[in-house]
Structure formats: C-alpha cells, structure tokens
Design an enzyme around this catalytic site. Structure first.
Site, PDB file in Angstrom:
ATOM      1  CD  GLU A 247      -2.978  -1.079   2.283  1.00 47.49           C
ATOM      2  OE1 GLU A 247      -2.860  -0.205   3.170  1.00 47.49           O
ATOM      3  OE2 GLU A 247      -3.912  -1.905   2.260  1.00 47.49           O
TER       4      GLU A 247
ATOM      5  CG  HIS B 167      -6.345   0.535   4.194  1.00 44.97           C
ATOM      6  ND1 HIS B 167      -5.201  -0.133   4.514  1.00 44.97           N
ATOM      7  CD2 HIS B 167      -7.186   0.331   5.242  1.00 44.97           C
ATOM      8  CE1 HIS B 167      -5.317  -0.715   5.707  1.00 44.97           C
ATOM      9  NE2 HIS B 167      -6.529  -0.442   6.153  1.00 44.97           N
TER      10      HIS B 167
END
Length: 322
Positions: free
Chosen positions: A259, A278
């Site tokens: 990420e 997210h």
C-alpha cells in the site's frame, strides 16, 4: 509530556491534548526518520505508519504506542511488550464504518454497478442485460472471523435477509450460533457453500495467504469475496487468476499487500473487481472515534493506568507494571 505523531489526528483528538502535552507532528510514516524527536517522547501515535523494533529501542522515554485502529501488524508489538510498552488500539471505534463499507461492496458487486457504469459511459447500453446482477436476500454470507467488525457486518446482512455462516477459531460453536450464524470448524468447508465470503481477521503468520488458489477453487463460481481487513490474507496472484478465469464471480478489496499499490500493479487490472484505497474506516465518525479513544488510552497509560484496549495484555506482566 511529549506526543509524537506520524500524521496529525483529527481536531477532536488534538483538542484532548491541549494544555497537557507538547506535540510533534512528523508527516512522515517511518519514525526512523525522526529519531531525534523520539528520544524524549512519552507517546508515539501512528496512523498510516510503522513502528519497528529499532524505533522502540531508540526511544528511551517511550511509555506507550497508540494505533488509531484495531490492526497492529505495522507495529513491533513483541519488542514493545518485551520493554513493557503497551500498544494501545481502538477496538469497536470503526466497526460500523467498516461493516457498512463491506456491505456496500457486496451491493455494488451483486448489482454489477462498477462494470455497468464503466460500460454505460462508453456507450454500451446493452450492459444492462449482462445477467450478472442478483439479489442478496436469501443468499448465504460466510464470515472468516467474527470479532466486533464481523458481528456488526453480520447484523446488517441479517437485516437485509441474508443467511449467515461463520468460522472463528477463537469462538465456540455456541457463541457463533448465538450470533445467528451456522458454525463451521473448518473455513474451507464454509467456502464451498457460501454465496459471499467476508474476511475479518488480522494479518498474522497464521492468516497470511490463508486464502490461496486451493481455497478460491473451493468457492462457487457465482460467489463473491470481500476483504476490508488486511492485505495479504488473500493471495493476490491467486485472486487475480480466479477473477480473470471466472473461478469466482467477483471480489471487493479495500486493502492490498503493498500500500499504496502502483498503477501498473496487476491487481488493479483484474476483472470483476471493485476497489477502494484502504478507506473503510475513514468515515467522519470512525476517524473521531479512533482518535479520541487512542488519545484517551495513551494518556491513561502514561498516568500509570492499565488501559484494557492494548494489542498484547501480557505487557502488564512486565516489571515496569508490578
């Protein structure tokens, strides 16, 4: 008293520290980049950031680490516990937000909303007849993990008429059935019978890659899988293969192995997939709940209180707490 933060928390959380602490906001995700500030820090609050053993060992005044969320895989909890430093987490603070996000992904996939919009703006009106949309009522949703977020999601799913099944190695058959779900001792057996699978477990050595090619192959071809928990629980390469080859019907991901993912990453190009950055726990309400509970816990620990919401309760067995 000094608080170091990887990023600033919301104004409501910051206000709780007014007149109580000096605050240093780094705006950097790795505290190794500002170890000078950590030398006299009483507390470190991490959001989208990490805290490794090197940081903990080189922060001689550190009394508590705060994590605004329930996941703590980005923090070296083992090292913190060895040194008697509690890692404060915020269970329940984002449960409703993540649960609603999970169900939103179920709805989006079951109604083929993403592909429908993409094709419509390109002039393909006939996508309306793709035959991919279906009702969730009467379908069975299986939960891998039935903690606070899983239970909140289950409650919403039951409210729209879905049936529920669940696997959680930490809950008895009686407790799972009391939540209104069918009990499964082996999650692989559950995969075979469910129309939707919803993942709600932390990322650990035991859960990393727990859903791989074999597990995805056990699912119905018409089934969906949603992960708003942690990247890495589902094998991304296996998921890409399952989606592109119609082994399963669709997936929703709020989390990724790396990420943020890069634009060229294959996972972003798989078909029948809906994605979010997210952000399941980033509603206004959840952000405030997480920040204020985190600050409350950190202040309590600094003042010598054995705050209950910590990643490893064994930390209080350390000689510092005796």
């Amino acid at each position: 008293m000094k608080f170091v933060m990887s990023q600033a928390i919301c104004p409501e959380g910051m206000a709780m520290l007014e007149g109580k602490a000096d605050i240093y906001v780094a705006d950097k995700p790795d505290p190794n980049d500002y170890l000078d500030e950590m030398k006299d820090a009483d507390a470190l609050i991490v959001r989208i950031a990490s805290c490794d053993g090197h940081v903990i060992e080189n922060s001689p005044n550190l009394k508590v680490i705060g994590r605004t969320g329930v996941g703590y895989d980005s923090v070296d909890v083992k090292k913190a516990t060895e040194l008697g430093i509690p890692v404060v987490i915020t269970p329940g603070a984002n449960s409703r937000s993540v649960a609603e996000h999970t169900v939103a992904m179920m709805f989006a996939l079951s109604k083929n909303l993403y592909e429908g919009q993409k094709e419509l703006v390109q002039g393909n009106w006939e996508i309306r007849g793709a035959g991919k949309a279906f009702e969730l009522k009467g379908k069975t949703v299986g939960f891998i993990g039935l903690g606070a977020i899983g239970r909140e999601t289950l409650s919403i799913c039951r409210g729209i008429g879905m049936k529920a099944a669940a696997y959680d190695p930490f809950l008895s058959k009686e407790k799972i059935e009391a939540e209104g779900a069918e009990y499964f001792e082996d999650f692989r057996d559950m995969l075979k019978v469910c129309d939707v699978i919803s993942v709600h477990v932390p990322l650990t050595e035991e859960t990393r890659g727990m859903i791989g090619p074999k597990e995805l192959g056990l699912m119905k071809k018409s089934a969906l899988i949603i992960n708003c928990s942690r990247g890495g629980i589902i094998d991304e390469d296996a998921l890409i293969d399952a989606l592109n080859n119609d082994i399963i019907a669709g997936a929703g991901l709020d989390v990724f192995v790396k990420e943020p993912p890069k634009p060229e990453d294959k996972i972003l190009k798989a078909k029948n997939l809906i994605l979010s950055p997210h952000s399941a726990a980033q509603t206004r309400e959840a952000v405030i709940n997480m920040a204020t509970l985190c600050v409350q816990g950190c202040l309590a620990v600094i003042n010598g209180e054995k705050w209950p919401y910590v990643a490893d309760p064994k930390v209080y067995e350390h000689e510092k707490w005796k």
